[in-house]
Every structure is written in structure tokens, then in C-alpha cells.
Write a protein that holds these residues in place. Sequence first.
Motif, PDB file in Angstrom:
ATOM      1  N   VAL A 393     146.434  65.105-123.505  1.00 45.48           N
ATOM      2  CA  VAL A 393     145.267  64.216-123.313  1.00 45.48           C
ATOM      3  C   VAL A 393     144.138  64.986-122.631  1.00 45.48           C
ATOM      4  O   VAL A 393     142.968  64.916-123.041  1.00 45.48           O
ATOM      5  N   ASN A 394     144.467  65.765-121.605  1.00 45.69           N
ATOM      6  CA  ASN A 394     143.439  66.571-120.932  1.00 45.69           C
ATOM      7  C   ASN A 394     142.800  67.542-121.922  1.00 45.69           C
ATOM      8  O   ASN A 394     141.576  67.732-121.925  1.00 45.69           O
ATOM      9  N   ALA A 395     143.638  68.165-122.751  1.00 45.71           N
ATOM     10  CA  ALA A 395     143.113  69.133-123.721  1.00 45.71           C
ATOM     11  C   ALA A 395     142.171  68.441-124.697  1.00 45.71           C
ATOM     12  O   ALA A 395     141.112  68.979-125.049  1.00 45.71           O
ATOM     13  N   SER A 421     147.370  74.597-125.647  1.00 46.95           N
ATOM     14  CA  SER A 421     146.106  75.324-125.505  1.00 46.95           C
ATOM     15  C   SER A 421     145.009  74.611-126.272  1.00 46.95           C
ATOM     16  O   SER A 421     145.271  73.888-127.238  1.00 46.95           O
ATOM     17  N   ASP A 422     143.786  74.801-125.778  1.00 46.39           N
ATOM     18  CA  ASP A 422     142.651  74.115-126.411  1.00 46.39           C
ATOM     19  C   ASP A 422     141.472  75.064-126.510  1.00 46.39           C
ATOM     20  O   ASP A 422     141.532  76.203-126.033  1.00 46.39           O
ATOM     21  N   GLN A 423     140.384  74.564-127.105  1.00 48.82           N
ATOM     22  CA  GLN A 423     139.183  75.395-127.272  1.00 48.82           C
ATOM     23  C   GLN A 423     138.034  74.864-126.437  1.00 48.82           C
ATOM     24  O   GLN A 423     136.870  75.028-126.769  1.00 48.82           O
ATOM     25  N   PHE A 439     144.226  63.994-106.701  1.00 51.68           N
ATOM     26  CA  PHE A 439     142.845  63.491-106.646  1.00 51.68           C
ATOM     27  C   PHE A 439     141.789  64.544-106.948  1.00 51.68           C
ATOM     28  O   PHE A 439     140.616  64.304-106.789  1.00 51.68           O
ATOM     29  N   PHE A 440     142.206  65.752-107.357  1.00 52.98           N
ATOM     30  CA  PHE A 440     141.183  66.733-107.740  1.00 52.98           C
ATOM     31  C   PHE A 440     140.767  66.464-109.184  1.00 52.98           C
ATOM     32  O   PHE A 440     141.586  66.496-110.100  1.00 52.98           O
ATOM     33  N   THR A 441     139.481  66.174-109.339  1.00 51.34           N
ATOM     34  CA  THR A 441     138.987  65.923-110.694  1.00 51.34           C
ATOM     35  C   THR A 441     137.570  66.434-110.815  1.00 51.34           C
ATOM     36  O   THR A 441     136.826  66.450-109.829  1.00 51.34           O
ATOM     37  N   THR A 442     137.206  66.893-112.008  1.00 51.05           N
ATOM     38  CA  THR A 442     135.816  67.281-112.232  1.00 51.05           C
ATOM     39  C   THR A 442     135.158  66.256-113.145  1.00 51.05           C
ATOM     40  O   THR A 442     134.016  66.429-113.552  1.00 51.05           O
ATOM     41  N   LYS A 443     135.922  65.208-113.444  1.00 56.26           N
ATOM     42  CA  LYS A 443     135.371  64.215-114.370  1.00 56.26           C
ATOM     43  C   LYS A 443     134.481  63.233-113.611  1.00 56.26           C
ATOM     44  O   LYS A 443     134.602  63.103-112.391  1.00 56.26           O
ATOM     45  N   ASP A 444     133.628  62.544-114.348  1.00 54.85           N
ATOM     46  CA  ASP A 444     132.715  61.595-113.715  1.00 54.85           C
ATOM     47  C   ASP A 444     133.507  60.472-113.057  1.00 54.85           C
ATOM     48  O   ASP A 444     134.610  60.147-113.496  1.00 54.85           O
ATOM     49  N   GLY A 448     138.075  60.024-114.387  1.00 55.53           N
ATOM     50  CA  GLY A 448     139.323  60.721-114.042  1.00 55.53           C
ATOM     51  C   GLY A 448     139.766  60.341-112.636  1.00 55.53           C
ATOM     52  O   GLY A 448     138.923  60.102-111.768  1.00 55.53           O
ATOM     53  N   THR A 449     141.070  60.297-112.439  1.00 59.66           N
ATOM     54  CA  THR A 449     141.580  59.980-111.089  1.00 59.66           C
ATOM     55  C   THR A 449     142.058  61.256-110.398  1.00 59.66           C
ATOM     56  O   THR A 449     142.312  61.256-109.204  1.00 59.66           O
ATOM     57  N   GLY A 450     142.216  62.315-111.149  1.00 58.94           N
ATOM     58  CA  GLY A 450     142.707  63.559-110.547  1.00 58.94           C
ATOM     59  C   GLY A 450     144.185  63.483-110.212  1.00 58.94           C
ATOM     60  O   GLY A 450     144.673  64.254-109.381  1.00 58.94           O
ATOM     61  N   LEU A 451     144.902  62.577-110.859  1.00 51.47           N
ATOM     62  CA  LEU A 451     146.339  62.455-110.560  1.00 51.47           C
ATOM     63  C   LEU A 451     147.223  63.087-111.625  1.00 51.47           C
ATOM     64  O   LEU A 451     148.364  63.447-111.358  1.00 51.47           O
ATOM     65  N   GLY A 452     146.672  63.218-112.840  1.00 51.99           N
ATOM     66  CA  GLY A 452     147.518  63.640-113.964  1.00 51.99           C
ATOM     67  C   GLY A 452     148.253  64.949-113.713  1.00 51.99           C
ATOM     68  O   GLY A 452     149.481  65.016-113.829  1.00 51.99           O
ATOM     69  N   LEU A 453     147.510  66.001-113.342  1.00 52.73           N
ATOM     70  CA  LEU A 453     148.152  67.305-113.185  1.00 52.73           C
ATOM     71  C   LEU A 453     149.043  67.355-111.950  1.00 52.73           C
ATOM     72  O   LEU A 453     150.060  68.046-111.945  1.00 52.73           O
ATOM     73  N   SER A 454     148.659  66.611-110.900  1.00 53.38           N
ATOM     74  CA  SER A 454     149.524  66.633-109.704  1.00 53.38           C
ATOM     75  C   SER A 454     150.841  65.923-110.018  1.00 53.38           C
ATOM     76  O   SER A 454     151.907  66.354-109.564  1.00 53.38           O
TER      77      SER A 454
END
Length: 628
Positions: A393-395, A421-423, A439-444, A448-454
Motif C-alpha cells: 500500500v505504501n509503495a 520495490s517501487d518507482q 507516528f513518523f509520517t511525511t504524508k499530509d 497518514g498516521t505513521g503507524l504502518g511501518l512501526s
Amino acid sequence: MGRGPIPGVRRAGAAVCCGAPVFLLKSIDLIALLGLFVQAFLAWIFVAVLMRVRRSEPASKAVADYSRAFLALAGALTIMSFRFFISHDRVPNNDAWADGRWAAVLSYMGYGGLKTLFGLFLLRGSHQFVGHESPRWLVRAWWPLVLAMTCAPMVIPHIEDLLALQAPMMIGCAIASVRVLPRDSAIGSGMLLVRLALMGLALSWGIHAVAVLWHTSIPLLRYVLAFNSFIDLAVQLTLGTGLIISVLLATHARMRAAERERAQLQRTIDRDEKLRALGTLVSGVAHELNNPLTVILGYAELLDGQDGAAAAKVVGEQAERCRAIVRNLSALAGQRRRSVAELSLQDLVDRIVRGIQRGSSPDAPVMRVLPVGPLRLISDRIGLEQVLTNLVVNAMQASPPRGEIVLAVRATPDGAEFTVSDQGPGVPPELRARLFEPFFTTKDPGKGTGLGLSIAHAIVRANGGTIAIEDGPGGRGACFRVTVPNSELAAIGDGDTPAPRSRPGRLLVIDDDDGVRDVVRGQAERRGWSVTEARSAEEALGLAVQFGQVDTVLCDLRMPGIGGIGLHDRLQQQDPEVLQRFVFFTGDLASPESAAFSRRCTRPLVEKPFDFDELFTLLARNAVARAV
Ligand code: ADP
């Protein structure tokens, strides 16, 4: 302090130089001279110790002034000690002092000035010690007083007169210092010694003044003069020791207060941080849950209308979204229960791709899955699915329209490796370290909640694997690499190994929540089960005969009374055979009791809210397993 025995000292010095040791040994003045040397030596030791304390307490004005006081005292005593060697031959007796010869006069000038400085620094240090500035009169009188005492030997020829002049100044400084210093305080024994020493100083100078003024008329006072250097020695020893103890104790008290303050501050910072994190979490959860809830509520109303079946489907999907959010949060908190089973990686990848492609637009990035083959892995299927779905989903979100996302799987010596991998724009090196922070996110905001990768990181770690980010192929885009080793296969799993064919049986549901019992009964009866209900563990025990008659028991953990945990423990002791029919469930794996129970519980433990298909597969398997 080296002032009384001067005439005698001179005689003693003259005797040493003239080679008359027998006379010296008999002379009481030699003892006084020794006292003077010891005093000077001791004063330098105190200077050294106070200077050392000063280095570790550079901000303390009191320590600075006390160090200066002892420096002045050590200087004065040293001058008097050397004076004896310099001028004893030229000033052999007290009368010669009146001649005003330069070595003697200069020595007494130095001595007078430094002794005055000693008294003044002692007084100013005492003010500083209690946190005050010295009074104005002291500041104004300081240098004129020092100058006057320094110049006095030029105009006052007799040592006795000089000492009589110095006495009131020293007594004044000592008494003023005693009055300034705290009487009884936390500073304790050190301050008591200082106060005693200052009183001793005033008393010793009082005795001295009396002795110098009247020793010619009362011969006994001459002995008092001679031994006065020992009184001074005792006073100096007490004063120096007391000052050092007080300064050290005050420093210690200050450090402890600072430590307490720091701890308090740290607690406040920790609490603020927790609140901030909680605030972010709550807003993230609220945002995530509010969307599906809005849809659920809207469609629930529609269920009354004509298109009941379609609305019910959407309600179900949105409720599933809510369940996923709660599971994500549990995973982040490390409270997710892993269900390990042997998986076909092809099936796993197919399921992920199906889930992602549902509802994707024509402009969406293209998903390419490299051939997987018949690879199998013993691991946590639900967890892995969640991790890979999140990466894909992030990709997709990072990819340009119609960009390509590649999902590859390969076997490793101890498990499997997945790459997504993505482009897209990739992740700048300086952000990579923070990517897996909650909670780290660069999305508006709101995107994004910044929870997915954690959460992905927490799940992979719980499965003994690794997750890392690197540049995409050809240095373009991002590539997430996940490695997962094979896990130990648990006795009871819910992976994709086909469940034995089972027939519905008799089910006992133990839960204090009427709503949960009702929905389980409804779902069970729809699948052909017959259901008995109990509202508590105690009620179920009252129905003891039922345990033998039902095929399987579904029991909640948290209920009033002994609850599911108490029932488990009681049956384990009294009737372990019956316990084999149990499946436990809870909505509260987060609580310490439930978490501890989940570690020792030998029966399946299911989390609420359920996937009813999975639940009844498990119940059927449990009943079948028992029947085998
Ligand atoms: P969220 O997606 O809610 O922001 P995640 O934890 O999933 O939370 O991702 C954190 C951040 O990592 C994202 O905001 C994004 O900046 C970055 N990120 C994740 N995956 C990619 C990717 N494939 N390409 C570029 N940046 C990514």
C-alpha cells in the motif's frame, strides 16, 4: 596565630643561630615557635583542600571567600615564620622593634594586612554562605581597613600595641560571622564546628589582648601569650575542618535538591511526552475508526430500507476495517498473539494481491509478482499478510500513476525473504532511521498516521525477522526487504493447512456480555450448532453436567467472579480432561493478567472481535480433535 610569642621567638631564633641548643630546649618560646610553624603548615593544607573544593564548586562565592580567607591566613603565618629567619639577628629583642628596621617592619606590615583580609573574607564568606551579599559598610570599609592595618607597623612601634589594635577587628569579624551563620540547620555538624571555632577565635583574641596589655605587670600572662599559638592552632583546625565539612554538606544537599528537581522535571517531561504520544495516537485512531464507523452507521440505517443485503455487506467490511485498526494497535504494543502455521507463500502472495487490487482505479500503479513456486514457510500468516500489505500500500501511494511495483519472494537457508520495490521518490537517507518510529509520517495530516511501518517492524521482530529499506532497482524508488525465519510449529494453529472436515456439535458459550452471547448463538445456530449459554464461570460450574455433554466450550476471560482464568485454573486441577474442550476468547489481551494468561494457557485463545468463519473452524476443529 603567631602574634604573641614574637619577642620570645626572636630570642629562640637567635639562640639557634648562636648555637645554644640547651637554652632553646628549655625555652618555652621554642614551643610557641613550633606552634607557629605548624599553624602555617596547616593553613596551607586548608588552602589546598578549599581550592580543590572550589574547583568542583566554581559557582560558590562562599567557597571562594573562605579559600581567600585561608590563603590570607597562610600568607600571614608564613611571613611571620620567615620573619624570624630574616631579622632575628638584627632585631634581637623587643626594644629593637622600635628602631623600625625594614625587614621587621615589612613583615609586620604584611602580617597586619593579611590578617585583616583573613577576618574580612571570613565575614564575607559567611554572608555568602547563607546567600546574602555583605553589608555596605563592610564593602566601604574593606580596603581602607586593610590599608590602615598594613600601615600601622610604620607608626606603631610596639608589637603589643599592634596586637591590641588588631584584637577588636578580629573579635568583631568573628562575632559578626557567628551571628550571620545559621544556628541549627540541615548543614549540621560542620556549621556547629564553624560557629564554635569563630567563638573560639573571638575568645582567643580577647585573651590575647588582655595578655599583651598586662603581661608586664602580671608575669603569668607571659605564659598565656606563649601558649596562645596553640589555642590559635586548635581554633584554626576547628575552623578549617568545620568550613570544609559545611561546604561539602551544603554541596551535597544542593546536589540532592538538584537531583530531586531533575527527577521531577524528567517525570513532567515523560508525562508530557506520553500525553503527546497519546494525543497523536488518539487522533490517529479516531481518524481511522471514524471513517469506517461513519459508513457503518450510514449503512445500518439503510438496512431498514430496501437494499438490505448490499448494506449488510458494506457494514461487515467496514467493521472488519475497525477490527484491523484495533489489531494494528495491539501489534504495535506487542500484544498481538501470533498464530503460527505452515503456509504456502504463493497463497499468501495471491491473497495480498487480491486484497490490494480490489477497488483499484485504472490509473493505479501496476503490480508485478515474480514467480514464487512451491515455497512454504512456517510462520505467522496474519502478521506476514499485514506487513506485506502495508508495504505494498505504501509503495502504491508513493508510485507515480501506472508505475510498477514488484513483489518478489525467495527462499533463504532458514526461511524466506520478501522484497517490495517501487518507482516512487524513494526515502532520503536522513529519514531512513526514523521510518520505523511510531507516528513518523511525511504524508499530509489525515492521510497518514505513521503507524504502518512501526507495526510492520513490531510484527517482523516478533517473528524473529528483519525489515530494512534500501534504494529501489537502478537506484530509483524504494525497496523494502523483509526476512522471516521458519518458526517452531505450534500444536494448535490456524494457518492455511486444511481443517479436517467437521460437523457442527453442541457449544457452551460462557460470557457475561448479553450482546456477545446473542451474536455467537445466532452465528452458531446459522451454522447448525446447538448452543447453551452461561453468564459466568460460576454459572457454568453449576451446570457441570453440561461440560460432559457439550462438544466444545467458548469461554470469555474477563467476567465478574473467578472469570475465565479462574475457571481454567480450577479445571486444570480438578478435571483436565474437560479443559480439553475449551477455547478461550478475550477483547483485552492488553491487560497484564490476560497477557500473562496467554503465555501459560495451553488452550486456544482467540481475540475479539472475531472472524466468525475462523472462530467456527477452530471450534469445529477443537470438537473434532477431542472426538478423535
Ligand atoms: P504512513 O503511511 O501512515 O505515513 P508508515 O509508517 O506506513 O505510515 O510510513 C511512514 C513514512 O514512510 C511515510 O509517511 C513515508 O514518508 C515513508 N514511506 C513508506 N513507504 C514508502 C515508499 N515506498 N516510498 C517512499 N516513502 C515511503
